[in-house]
Design a protein around this motif. Sequence first.
Motif, short mmCIF file in Angstrom:
data_model
loop_
_atom_site.label_atom_id
_atom_site.label_comp_id
_atom_site.label_asym_id
_atom_site.label_seq_id
_atom_site.Cartn_x
_atom_site.Cartn_y
_atom_site.Cartn_z
N VAL A 126 -7.37 -7.15 5.16
CA VAL A 126 -7.29 -5.70 5.12
C VAL A 126 -6.19 -5.23 4.17
CG1 VAL A 126 -5.77 -5.50 7.13
CG2 VAL A 126 -7.26 -3.60 6.51
N ARG A 127 -5.06 -5.95 4.12
CA ARG A 127 -3.99 -5.58 3.21
C ARG A 127 -4.46 -5.72 1.75
NH1 ARG A 127 1.20 -4.78 4.39
NH2 ARG A 127 0.96 -5.84 6.41
N LYS A 128 -5.23 -6.77 1.48
CA LYS A 128 -5.78 -6.97 0.13
C LYS A 128 -6.76 -5.85 -0.22
CE LYS A 128 -6.88 -9.44 -3.61
NZ LYS A 128 -8.03 -8.71 -4.13
N ARG B 234 -11.02 -1.95 17.72
CA ARG B 234 -9.67 -1.44 17.98
C ARG B 234 -8.61 -2.33 17.32
NH1 ARG B 234 -9.84 2.54 21.70
NH2 ARG B 234 -11.70 2.67 23.01
N GLY B 235 -8.84 -3.63 17.36
CA GLY B 235 -7.90 -4.54 16.72
C GLY B 235 -7.83 -4.34 15.22
N LYS B 236 -8.98 -4.02 14.61
CA LYS B 236 -8.99 -3.80 13.16
C LYS B 236 -8.34 -2.47 12.79
CE LYS B 236 -12.74 -6.96 12.12
NZ LYS B 236 -14.09 -7.18 11.56
N PHE C 26 -5.18 -2.28 10.18
CA PHE C 26 -5.04 -1.32 9.08
C PHE C 26 -3.71 -0.58 9.20
CE2 PHE C 26 -5.24 2.75 7.06
CZ PHE C 26 -5.84 2.48 5.84
N ALA C 27 -3.36 -0.16 10.41
CA ALA C 27 -2.12 0.60 10.61
C ALA C 27 -0.91 -0.17 10.11
CB ALA C 27 -1.97 0.96 12.08
N GLN C 28 -0.95 -1.48 10.19
CA GLN C 28 0.17 -2.32 9.78
C GLN C 28 0.27 -2.46 8.26
OE1 GLN C 28 -0.86 -5.79 12.07
NE2 GLN C 28 0.37 -5.15 13.83
N THR C 29 -0.72 -1.94 7.52
CA THR C 29 -0.68 -2.05 6.05
C THR C 29 -0.02 -0.85 5.39
OG1 THR C 29 -2.79 -0.89 5.67
CG2 THR C 29 -2.89 -3.26 6.12
N ASP C 30 0.26 0.20 6.15
CA ASP C 30 0.79 1.44 5.58
C ASP C 30 -0.15 2.01 4.51
OD1 ASP C 30 3.13 1.31 7.13
OD2 ASP C 30 4.06 -0.05 5.70
N GLY C 31 -1.45 1.92 4.77
CA GLY C 31 -2.44 2.33 3.77
C GLY C 31 -2.98 3.74 3.94
N ILE C 32 -2.46 4.50 4.90
CA ILE C 32 -3.01 5.83 5.17
C ILE C 32 -2.90 6.74 3.95
CG2 ILE C 32 -2.71 7.95 6.52
CD1 ILE C 32 -1.97 6.20 8.91
#
Length: 347
Positions: free
Chosen positions: A21-23, A60-62, A66-72
């Motif tokens: 997801v970070r990629k 929910r886990g995904k 995503f939240a941990q990537t700071d991608g908002i």
Amino acid sequence: SARDLDQDLDDTWETVGGDVVRKLVTDLENDSLAAGPKLIKFLRSNDYRVVRFKLSNQARGKQLQFAQTDGILQILKLLKQKDPQKRAIAAEVIHLLATENVALAHQIGLHAWLPESAGVKELLQMVDSGLQLKADDDTILAGEEAAHAVWALMMQNADNLEMAHDRKGGEVMKEVILHSKSYRLKMWAAASLKRLLSDFYNSPDGTYSSKGRKTMDNDRLRQVFGRDKLFVKKLVHMIKKGKVTTEMDRSQWPTYAEVDHLSPANPAIQAWAAAGALGTLAASEQNHVIIKKVGGLVALCELKTSPCALERVEAEAALAVLDHDCDPDTVLPVSDEEEEDWERTEL
């Protein structure tokens, strides 16, 4: 389509050692049209339902990943792109993140205030563009995803609801009901109107609470909308035209129908949302006369017999506000199969 991206996701997973997801969020900046569908597939977790209640633990886990990537912020910036396909990707990611997730809905709302960011205002502009009669398919799709995103954000956060209200979200959604030809766009507009026309309360921590302080009294707005006879008739028509019947395969029900961007949505997805909006209009007693005049009671009583639990619960709630008891002969007993559906879709 997003369903054909399994190999790409597997390749990405191998390349980045599991931090897929970070990629994907990083790739959005370079090629959002390529990375966006992969991110959507990742977040959907094989759940392609049009109306998604009771998310799986995997989904929910995904959201958390995503939240941990700071991608908002990266997602919100896409809402300002001129290309409607890129805006549609952003709106779909937003509702996939905000659905049943209070924390992420709140964070998305806060990020909208950052420089170069976007939010509810831009989503409503997308809805407005999508309802126009001359809108192309990409613009309509972007409007559908944006209306869904507005609904998901408002469901989980009072600040987002207030933002949509202040940006005349009710008026935009009303125009959708009056003029759009898209069943999915009208469904999410009606679902949003149920929120936007309600009186709402705000407790000190920002969550909804009937015991909290009332922060918005929408009686006047409901009365204004109720005086538009065509609007009320359109809602009733959505209930009649969009009702699930016993002859329909479950794949056509709103809680089972899957998103298909390549074909028109089934009209049977819209009745539950229209019933919710009609019930909210009925919260102002002055609207009862017009609702009855245009056949609202008959339509709701028919919807109460639906095999779909989501439709039944919305019809019963609206009828309770209208203080109307249907003819017992028209209300059928719930079968074991329908009881199972009720459990799967209970709000």
